[in-house]
Design a protein around this motif. Sequence first.
Motif, PDB file in Angstrom:
ATOM      1  N   UNK A  74      37.908  49.456  37.107  1.00  0.00           N
ATOM      2  CA  UNK A  74      38.850  49.168  38.188  1.00  0.00           C
ATOM      3  C   UNK A  74      38.181  48.294  39.244  1.00  0.00           C
ATOM      4  N   UNK A  75      37.762  47.110  38.870  1.00  0.00           N
ATOM      5  CA  UNK A  75      37.092  46.226  39.817  1.00  0.00           C
ATOM      6  C   UNK A  75      38.128  45.521  40.684  1.00  0.00           C
ATOM      7  N   UNK A  76      38.085  45.802  42.013  1.00  0.00           N
ATOM      8  CA  UNK A  76      39.030  45.137  42.919  1.00  0.00           C
ATOM      9  C   UNK A  76      38.645  43.673  43.085  1.00  0.00           C
ATOM     10  N   UNK A  77      39.522  42.814  43.540  1.00  0.00           N
ATOM     11  CA  UNK A  77      40.830  43.167  44.060  1.00  0.00           C
ATOM     12  C   UNK A  77      41.954  43.108  43.031  1.00  0.00           C
ATOM     13  N   UNK A  78      41.707  42.540  41.828  1.00  0.00           N
ATOM     14  CA  UNK A  78      42.828  42.326  40.895  1.00  0.00           C
ATOM     15  C   UNK A  78      42.882  43.309  39.726  1.00  0.00           C
ATOM     16  N   UNK A  79      41.839  44.110  39.549  1.00  0.00           N
ATOM     17  CA  UNK A  79      41.777  45.139  38.511  1.00  0.00           C
ATOM     18  C   UNK A  79      41.972  44.598  37.096  1.00  0.00           C
ATOM     19  N   UNK A  80      41.682  43.332  36.885  1.00  0.00           N
ATOM     20  CA  UNK A  80      41.820  42.742  35.546  1.00  0.00           C
ATOM     21  C   UNK A  80      40.830  43.371  34.564  1.00  0.00           C
ATOM     22  N   UNK A  81      39.751  43.959  35.086  1.00  0.00           N
ATOM     23  CA  UNK A  81      38.756  44.601  34.223  1.00  0.00           C
ATOM     24  C   UNK A  81      39.332  45.800  33.482  1.00  0.00           C
ATOM     25  N   UNK A  82      40.501  46.300  33.904  1.00  0.00           N
ATOM     26  CA  UNK A  82      41.150  47.426  33.212  1.00  0.00           C
ATOM     27  C   UNK A  82      41.694  47.002  31.848  1.00  0.00           C
ATOM     28  N   UNK A  83      41.755  45.697  31.594  1.00  0.00           N
ATOM     29  CA  UNK A  83      42.224  45.197  30.307  1.00  0.00           C
ATOM     30  C   UNK A  83      43.732  45.282  30.160  1.00  0.00           C
ATOM     31  N   UNK A  84      44.179  45.285  28.926  1.00  0.00           N
ATOM     32  CA  UNK A  84      45.606  45.337  28.597  1.00  0.00           C
ATOM     33  C   UNK A  84      46.095  46.782  28.605  1.00  0.00           C
ATOM     34  N   UNK A  85      47.360  46.971  28.294  1.00  0.00           N
ATOM     35  CA  UNK A  85      47.913  48.327  28.198  1.00  0.00           C
ATOM     36  C   UNK A  85      47.238  49.095  27.067  1.00  0.00           C
ATOM     37  N   UNK A  86      47.142  50.413  27.255  1.00  0.00           N
ATOM     38  CA  UNK A  86      46.640  51.298  26.207  1.00  0.00           C
ATOM     39  C   UNK A  86      47.651  51.269  25.066  1.00  0.00           C
ATOM     40  N   UNK A  87      47.217  50.754  23.904  1.00  0.00           N
ATOM     41  CA  UNK A  87      48.146  50.489  22.803  1.00  0.00           C
ATOM     42  C   UNK A  87      47.438  50.663  21.450  1.00  0.00           C
ATOM     43  N   UNK A  88      46.934  51.874  21.157  1.00  0.00           N
ATOM     44  CA  UNK A  88      46.160  52.066  19.924  1.00  0.00           C
ATOM     45  C   UNK A  88      46.962  51.880  18.641  1.00  0.00           C
ATOM     46  N   UNK A  89      48.286  51.918  18.708  1.00  0.00           N
ATOM     47  CA  UNK A  89      49.099  51.736  17.505  1.00  0.00           C
ATOM     48  C   UNK A  89      49.651  50.324  17.366  1.00  0.00           C
ATOM     49  N   UNK A  90      49.222  49.409  18.232  1.00  0.00           N
ATOM     50  CA  UNK A  90      49.601  47.993  18.181  1.00  0.00           C
ATOM     51  C   UNK A  90      51.112  47.773  18.175  1.00  0.00           C
TER      52      UNK A  90
END
Length: 191
Positions: A74-90
């Motif tokens: 969760x690196x501010x200010x844009x939180x892009x480090x959180x990556x994409x949505x949690x989607x293990x089933x694609x």
Amino acid sequence: MKIWIGVISIGLLLMVGCSGEERSPLETSVYNAEDDKIGTATLTEQPGGVQVKLKVEGIEPGMHAVHIHEFPKCDPPDFKTAGNHFNPLSKDHGLMNATGAHAGDMPNVEADASGMIDAELMLPEAKLKEDQMSLLRKEGTSIVIHSGPDDGMSQPAGNSGERIACGKITLNADEDETSDPTEPDKKQEGN
């Protein structure tokens, strides 16, 4: 020899069974783009998935998307480090998408006129125990609040706007001792 293997197997099963209990409930702190704690998300494993109780303040009044993202960063200010949505089933994105939704997709929440969000949500496919669908697999995941609502269909993230708040979902998330602004100050109550 067979007895020892049986005893060890039972011991391992008991340890695995107990590890799920240690993971639930799990409280994570939520921070804004200025890296100020604005509240908490409490995750509790239930038979129907993971319940998320979100209580934060300082959010622009109105509707906001909330998603679980794939990395506990969760690196501010844009939180892009959180990556994409949690989607293990694609799957495709969107609670209204016939071929969706991501395991991390949740309904929109509303911040009231004072900027408070106090909501209970469910992640029906998620788990906290060890599993492909565990929010704690690998290093963990994160919960992200967006500036606008999720339209429920657009790829890849529902056209929900900027990421404005983030909380890391990890095994040690509840060790954060920063005071919670949504709870009364315990020191002031004692005076």
